[in-house]
Write an enzyme that holds these catalytic residues in place. Structure first.
Site, PDB file in Angstrom:
ATOM      1  N   TYR A   1      -4.559   8.536  -7.089  1.00  0.00           N
ATOM      2  CA  TYR A   1      -3.654   7.497  -6.575  1.00  0.00           C
ATOM      3  C   TYR A   1      -3.966   7.098  -5.140  1.00  0.00           C
ATOM      4  O   TYR A   1      -4.048   5.904  -4.818  1.00  0.00           O
ATOM      5  CB  TYR A   1      -2.217   8.021  -6.672  1.00  0.00           C
ATOM      6  CG  TYR A   1      -1.170   7.175  -5.999  1.00  0.00           C
ATOM      7  CD1 TYR A   1      -0.694   6.011  -6.590  1.00  0.00           C
ATOM      8  CD2 TYR A   1      -0.612   7.567  -4.773  1.00  0.00           C
ATOM      9  CE1 TYR A   1       0.297   5.246  -5.983  1.00  0.00           C
ATOM     10  CE2 TYR A   1       0.375   6.810  -4.155  1.00  0.00           C
ATOM     11  CZ  TYR A   1       0.829   5.654  -4.767  1.00  0.00           C
ATOM     12  OH  TYR A   1       1.803   4.901  -4.160  1.00  0.00           O
TER      13      TYR A   1
ATOM     14  N   LYS B   1      -4.493   3.251  -2.991  1.00  0.00           N
ATOM     15  CA  LYS B   1      -3.644   2.721  -1.927  1.00  0.00           C
ATOM     16  C   LYS B   1      -4.436   2.521  -0.638  1.00  0.00           C
ATOM     17  O   LYS B   1      -4.159   1.596   0.135  1.00  0.00           O
ATOM     18  CB  LYS B   1      -2.439   3.635  -1.705  1.00  0.00           C
ATOM     19  CG  LYS B   1      -1.441   3.566  -2.850  1.00  0.00           C
ATOM     20  CD  LYS B   1      -0.987   2.137  -3.096  1.00  0.00           C
ATOM     21  CE  LYS B   1       0.026   1.994  -4.205  1.00  0.00           C
ATOM     22  NZ  LYS B   1       0.508   0.613  -4.381  1.00  0.00           N
TER      23      LYS B   1
ATOM     24  N   SER C   1       0.863  -1.177   0.000  1.00  0.00           N
ATOM     25  CA  SER C   1       0.000   0.000   0.000  1.00  0.00           C
ATOM     26  C   SER C   1       0.908   1.237   0.000  1.00  0.00           C
ATOM     27  O   SER C   1       1.866   1.292  -0.759  1.00  0.00           O
ATOM     28  CB  SER C   1      -0.928  -0.044   1.219  1.00  0.00           C
ATOM     29  OG  SER C   1      -1.735   1.096   1.299  1.00  0.00           O
TER      30      SER C   1
END
Length: 258
Positions: free
Chosen positions: A161, A165, A147
């Site tokens: 983004y 994650k 992650s």
């Protein structure tokens, strides 16, 4: 060779550059047979060849597999070829990811879909394929999702983004619950600022690098190898009772509020 991972078969996505490469090298050094996925390009194929030459122990302990992880079938293919080559899969590291810095107001649907498909959807299907094989084997296993510290905090130029994650972190927590009954442990590693191709341009700027290093209590940005040690721990039997955990590897960046 003997080590913490002696006798284990490990598969890693996005494994010929950056964090994935460092994990592949160190896991091989710790006795694992390593299966490395990479993008199907000439450049990545050459990097895969160089990696194989570096970590091969002369006993055919490395397999490289080209494939676009954003496609659901790629995860299945990685697992199938790993089992065909080595007989089983014991550890799966979902590492492949992209991060191009963008202004939120300028992000196109294509950029968002590509990022989500690679970073999250591809990870989901690859992890699912690995878990299905581990259940079939009946010996448990370890799944590690790479992650990011970005799962916990915002980033003005990472709006496409950071959700992916955060999704990886959540996925590892949920799969820890879903797969625990099979003896499969699922954990997440959250790297901080690591010197990789993702932030190469930022780190070339002396002022930006100084700013980044100034925020990190250890006084330096991380090296990909800094992530390999925690990954080996989570892959090894030393972490047999670690499940659903998130391991922040950031030099103290997250806790430095001043």
């Amino acid at each position: 060779m003997t080590g913490l991972l002696n006798g284990k078969v490990v598969a890693i996505t996005g494994g010929v550059t950056g964090i994935g490469r460092a994990i592949a090298i160190e896991m091989a050094r710790n006795g694992a047979k390593v299966v490395v996925n990479h993008l199907p390009s000439e450049e990545q194929a050459q990097l895969a060849k160089e990696l194989k030459e570096e970590i091969s122990d002369g006993e055919n302990n490395v397999l490289t597999i080209p494939g676009d992880i954003s496609l659901p079938e790629t995860g299945r293919r990685i697992v199938e070829l790993a089992v065909e080559k080595f007989g089983e899969i014991n550890v799966f590291v979902s590492n492949a990811g992209v991060c191009g810095f963008r202004e939120f107001l300028e992000i196109t649907p294509e950029t968002l879909f590509q990022t989500v498909n690679i970073n999250l959807n591809g990870a989901f299907f690859a992890i699912q394929a690995a878990a299905q094989q581990m259940v079939k084997q009946g010996k448990g296993g370890s799944i590690i999702g790479i992650s990011s510290i970005s799962a916990l905090v915002g980033g003005a130029h990472q709006t496409h983004y950071t959700p992916t994650k955060a999704g990886i972190l959540s996925l590892m927590q949920s799969t820890a619950c879903a797969l625990g009954k099979y003896g499969i442990r699922c954990n997440a590693i959250l790297p901080g600022t690591i010197s990789t191709a993702l932030n190469e341009e930022d780190l070339k700027d002396p002022e930006k690098r100084k700013y980044m290093e100034g925020r990190i209590p250890l006084g330096r940005v991380g090296d990909p190898k800094d992530i390999a040690g925690p990954a080996i721990f989570l892959a090894s039997d030393m972490s047999n009772y670690v499940n659903g955990a998130q391991l922040l590897v950031d030099g103290g960046l997250f806790v430095n509020l001043q």
